[in-house]
Design a protein around this motif. Structure first.
Motif, PDB file in Angstrom:
ATOM      1  N   ARG A  45       0.853  -1.198   0.000  1.00 14.05           N
ATOM      2  CA  ARG A  45       0.000   0.000   0.000  1.00 14.05           C
ATOM      3  C   ARG A  45       0.884   1.240   0.000  1.00 14.05           C
ATOM      4  O   ARG A  45       1.780   1.369   0.845  1.00 14.05           O
ATOM      5  CB  ARG A  45      -0.851  -0.042   1.276  1.00 14.05           C
ATOM      6  N   LEU A  46       0.657   2.154  -0.922  1.00 11.47           N
ATOM      7  CA  LEU A  46       1.432   3.394  -0.965  1.00 11.47           C
ATOM      8  C   LEU A  46       0.864   4.426  -0.002  1.00 11.47           C
ATOM      9  O   LEU A  46      -0.357   4.485   0.187  1.00 11.47           O
ATOM     10  CB  LEU A  46       1.370   3.976  -2.383  1.00 11.47           C
ATOM     11  N   ASN A  47       1.743   5.260   0.551  1.00 14.69           N
ATOM     12  CA  ASN A  47       1.261   6.415   1.316  1.00 14.69           C
ATOM     13  C   ASN A  47       0.768   7.479   0.338  1.00 14.69           C
ATOM     14  O   ASN A  47       1.038   7.414  -0.846  1.00 14.69           O
ATOM     15  CB  ASN A  47       2.385   7.005   2.154  1.00 14.69           C
ATOM     16  N   GLU A  48       0.086   8.493   0.848  1.00 17.59           N
ATOM     17  CA  GLU A  48      -0.399   9.580  -0.015  1.00 17.59           C
ATOM     18  C   GLU A  48       0.749  10.407  -0.586  1.00 17.59           C
ATOM     19  O   GLU A  48       0.661  10.958  -1.666  1.00 17.59           O
ATOM     20  CB  GLU A  48      -1.344  10.503   0.773  1.00 17.59           C
ATOM     21  N   LYS A  49       1.859  10.464   0.168  1.00 18.83           N
ATOM     22  CA  LYS A  49       3.031  11.246  -0.268  1.00 18.83           C
ATOM     23  C   LYS A  49       4.270  10.460   0.139  1.00 18.83           C
ATOM     24  O   LYS A  49       4.303   9.892   1.234  1.00 18.83           O
ATOM     25  CB  LYS A  49       3.003  12.600   0.447  1.00 18.83           C
ATOM     26  N   GLY A  50       5.265  10.461  -0.753  1.00 19.45           N
ATOM     27  CA  GLY A  50       6.480   9.701  -0.436  1.00 19.45           C
ATOM     28  C   GLY A  50       7.696  10.591  -0.314  1.00 19.45           C
ATOM     29  O   GLY A  50       7.571  11.811  -0.178  1.00 19.45           O
ATOM     30  N   LYS A  51       8.886   9.940  -0.374  1.00 19.89           N
ATOM     31  CA  LYS A  51      10.128  10.696  -0.166  1.00 19.89           C
ATOM     32  C   LYS A  51      11.162  10.453  -1.261  1.00 19.89           C
ATOM     33  O   LYS A  51      12.238  11.025  -1.231  1.00 19.89           O
ATOM     34  CB  LYS A  51      10.749  10.261   1.164  1.00 19.89           C
ATOM     35  N   LEU A  52      10.861   9.537  -2.187  1.00 18.26           N
ATOM     36  CA  LEU A  52      11.888   9.152  -3.165  1.00 18.26           C
ATOM     37  C   LEU A  52      11.594   9.739  -4.544  1.00 18.26           C
ATOM     38  O   LEU A  52      10.436   9.856  -4.943  1.00 18.26           O
ATOM     39  CB  LEU A  52      11.962   7.624  -3.278  1.00 18.26           C
ATOM     40  N   ASN A  53      12.666  10.056  -5.246  1.00 17.18           N
ATOM     41  CA  ASN A  53      12.543  10.633  -6.584  1.00 17.18           C
ATOM     42  C   ASN A  53      13.444   9.838  -7.525  1.00 17.18           C
ATOM     43  O   ASN A  53      14.660   9.783  -7.319  1.00 17.18           O
ATOM     44  CB  ASN A  53      12.969  12.103  -6.521  1.00 17.18           C
ATOM     45  N   ALA A  54      12.854   9.208  -8.536  1.00 17.23           N
ATOM     46  CA  ALA A  54      13.607   8.386  -9.491  1.00 17.23           C
ATOM     47  C   ALA A  54      13.399   8.962 -10.893  1.00 17.23           C
ATOM     48  O   ALA A  54      12.456   8.581 -11.588  1.00 17.23           O
ATOM     49  CB  ALA A  54      13.126   6.946  -9.412  1.00 17.23           C
ATOM     50  N   PRO A  55      14.256   9.912 -11.294  1.00 13.65           N
ATOM     51  CA  PRO A  55      14.040  10.602 -12.574  1.00 13.65           C
ATOM     52  C   PRO A  55      14.817   9.946 -13.713  1.00 13.65           C
ATOM     53  O   PRO A  55      16.042  10.003 -13.755  1.00 13.65           O
ATOM     54  CB  PRO A  55      14.585  12.009 -12.285  1.00 13.65           C
ATOM     55  N   GLY A  56      14.093   9.363 -14.681  1.00 15.02           N
ATOM     56  CA  GLY A  56      14.725   8.635 -15.778  1.00 15.02           C
ATOM     57  C   GLY A  56      15.085   9.494 -16.972  1.00 15.02           C
ATOM     58  O   GLY A  56      14.599  10.615 -17.116  1.00 15.02           O
ATOM     59  N   SER A  57      15.932   8.937 -17.820  1.00 19.75           N
ATOM     60  CA  SER A  57      16.396   9.454 -19.112  1.00 19.75           C
ATOM     61  C   SER A  57      17.519  10.489 -18.953  1.00 19.75           C
ATOM     62  O   SER A  57      17.974  10.757 -17.842  1.00 19.75           O
ATOM     63  CB  SER A  57      15.251   9.995 -19.961  1.00 19.75           C
ATOM     64  N   THR A  58      17.900  11.076 -20.068  1.00 18.41           N
ATOM     65  CA  THR A  58      19.072  11.957 -20.100  1.00 18.41           C
ATOM     66  C   THR A  58      18.670  13.392 -19.770  1.00 18.41           C
ATOM     67  O   THR A  58      17.866  13.998 -20.476  1.00 18.41           O
ATOM     68  CB  THR A  58      19.681  11.922 -21.527  1.00 18.41           C
ATOM     69  N   GLN A  59      19.221  13.931 -18.691  1.00 16.44           N
ATOM     70  CA  GLN A  59      18.797  15.264 -18.210  1.00 16.44           C
ATOM     71  C   GLN A  59      18.945  16.341 -19.273  1.00 16.44           C
ATOM     72  O   GLN A  59      18.124  17.250 -19.370  1.00 16.44           O
ATOM     73  CB  GLN A  59      19.635  15.674 -17.001  1.00 16.44           C
ATOM     74  N   SER A  60      19.993  16.265 -20.097  1.00 17.74           N
ATOM     75  CA  SER A  60      20.215  17.321 -21.095  1.00 17.74           C
ATOM     76  C   SER A  60      19.106  17.328 -22.157  1.00 17.74           C
ATOM     77  O   SER A  60      18.999  18.283 -22.917  1.00 17.74           O
ATOM     78  CB  SER A  60      21.584  17.158 -21.759  1.00 17.74           C
ATOM     79  N   CYS A  61      18.287  16.272 -22.195  1.00 18.83           N
ATOM     80  CA  CYS A  61      17.199  16.216 -23.178  1.00 18.83           C
ATOM     81  C   CYS A  61      15.836  16.534 -22.544  1.00 18.83           C
ATOM     82  O   CYS A  61      14.806  16.479 -23.209  1.00 18.83           O
ATOM     83  CB  CYS A  61      17.153  14.828 -23.825  1.00 18.83           C
ATOM     84  N   TRP A  62      15.809  16.848 -21.242  1.00 19.37           N
ATOM     85  CA  TRP A  62      14.535  17.173 -20.583  1.00 19.37           C
ATOM     86  C   TRP A  62      14.038  18.553 -21.015  1.00 19.37           C
ATOM     87  O   TRP A  62      14.843  19.444 -21.320  1.00 19.37           O
ATOM     88  CB  TRP A  62      14.713  17.219 -19.061  1.00 19.37           C
ATOM     89  N   SER A  63      12.723  18.748 -20.931  1.00 15.48           N
ATOM     90  CA  SER A  63      12.190  20.097 -21.135  1.00 15.48           C
ATOM     91  C   SER A  63      12.540  20.930 -19.898  1.00 15.48           C
ATOM     92  O   SER A  63      12.805  20.371 -18.817  1.00 15.48           O
ATOM     93  CB  SER A  63      10.672  20.042 -21.308  1.00 15.48           C
ATOM     94  N   THR A  64      12.500  22.255 -20.057  1.00 13.73           N
ATOM     95  CA  THR A  64      12.853  23.128 -18.939  1.00 13.73           C
ATOM     96  C   THR A  64      11.894  22.912 -17.768  1.00 13.73           C
ATOM     97  O   THR A  64      12.316  22.861 -16.617  1.00 13.73           O
ATOM     98  CB  THR A  64      12.743  24.607 -19.393  1.00 13.73           C
TER      99      THR A  64
END
Ligand code: AHM
Ligand code: MG
Length: 284
Positions: free
Chosen positions: A154-173
């Motif tokens: 069961r997930l909580n309503e809000k968590g603490k982890l951030n898993a950001p995928g792909s290449t940062q230089s290709c992200w939108s601003t």
């Protein structure tokens, strides 16, 4: 359905043995998505195909490692999509990997998905199942060659982890700004590069955000709808979280090509609402 789940469990035990004992080298083949296949990708695909072929209720199979649909029983009810060994390039550095299964009826749209299963091959082997028909997400662990029920997730309503995928230089601003704001808000980075262990960690640690956005080089993201995105979307929804493409619910998405990809975000409700607000504001 029970027969399919048994076949998946047998496959998982065999794949775990292959990971521990077999050659981790590459083949000369390139799969549908352009990745060079590891010998273990091919072997895991064959193991799953062999086990699922024993089940008469399966109409056809689609695999990340097979270009075409494999027809089985014309009168079968289920269509099974699977990624035999997700994150397989992490095996040579001894990180966790996984197998992902989506069991569909009638077609390969998000709304056709009945049951999702994934297996994590880490220090332990764990298997997680969610079904459209139930609100429980069950976790099982391989103990003495049997999968034993451990708990419901069961997930909580809000968590603490951030898993950001792909290449940062290709992200939108605005995507970059959104990810940065989460870190400023106290979120901790957790990203191994294997979606199965990364999403498993967020589920078991109570919540957070996993993102694989559309980018300049890959507007439709990297992760495949049928074998990766839809199965995890069902699991996250049933665990009390959500999954969107930035704005819309992932499971409302349709499939035009079995190897098609889409941008995706999985998380607890707070983080997904935050993504939705950001993307709605910035969408062209
Ligand atoms: P694969 O199916 O070829 O193994 O690729 C999928 C994997 C996911 O497990 C993971 O989330 C993603 O690729 C990581 O990609 P990136 O390194 O671009 O963040
Ligand atoms: Mg994969």
């Amino acid at each position: 359905m029970e027969e399919i789940l048994q076949a998946i469990k047998r496959s998982a035990i065999r794949i775990k043995q292959a990971i521990q004992n077999e050659d981790t080298g590459y083949t000369d083949n390139v799969n549908q998505t352009g990745d060079i296949q590891l010998k273990l990708d091919v072997q895991s695909d064959l193991i799953i195909e062999e086990e699922l072929t024993k089940v008469s209720s399966i109409k056809e199979l689609v695999s990340e490692e097979k270009e075409e649909i494999k027809k089985l029983n014309n009168n079968g009810k289920y269509l099974v999509g699977y990624d035999p060994l997700d994150g397989s390039s992490l095996i040579d550095v001894n990180l966790s990997v996984g197998s992902i299964f989506g069991i569909y009826e009638n077609g390969y749209n998000g709304s056709d998905l009945s049951v999702s299963v994934y297996v994590v091959y880490g220090p332990r082997v764990e298997l997680v199942i969610a079904s459209k028909a139930s609100d429980e997400v069950g976790m099982y662990r391989l103990l003495n060659n049997e999968f034993e029920f451990i708990k419901n997730i069961r997930l909580n309503e809000k968590g603490k982890l951030n898993a950001p995928g792909s290449t940062q230089s290709c992200w939108s601003t605005y995507h970059k700004q959104m990810i940065d704001e989460l870190f400023q808000d106290g979120y901790r980075l957790r990203y191994s590069g294997g979606m199965v262990p990364d999403l498993h960690q967020i589920l078991l640690k109570g919540g957070g955000l996993f993102s694989y956005p559309g980018t300049i080089d890959r507007p439709e993201g990297k992760l495949r709808k049928v074998f990766e995105v839809f199965p995890f979307a069902l699991i996250y929804e049933k665990a009390g979280g959500a999954s969107i493409d930035g704005i819309n619910r992932v499971l409302d998405s349709t499939t035009t090509h079995i190897h098609g990809t889409m941008p995706c975000f999985f998380g607890s409700n707070y983080e997904i609402e935050y993504v939705k607000k950001t993307y709605t504001k910035n969408a062209k």
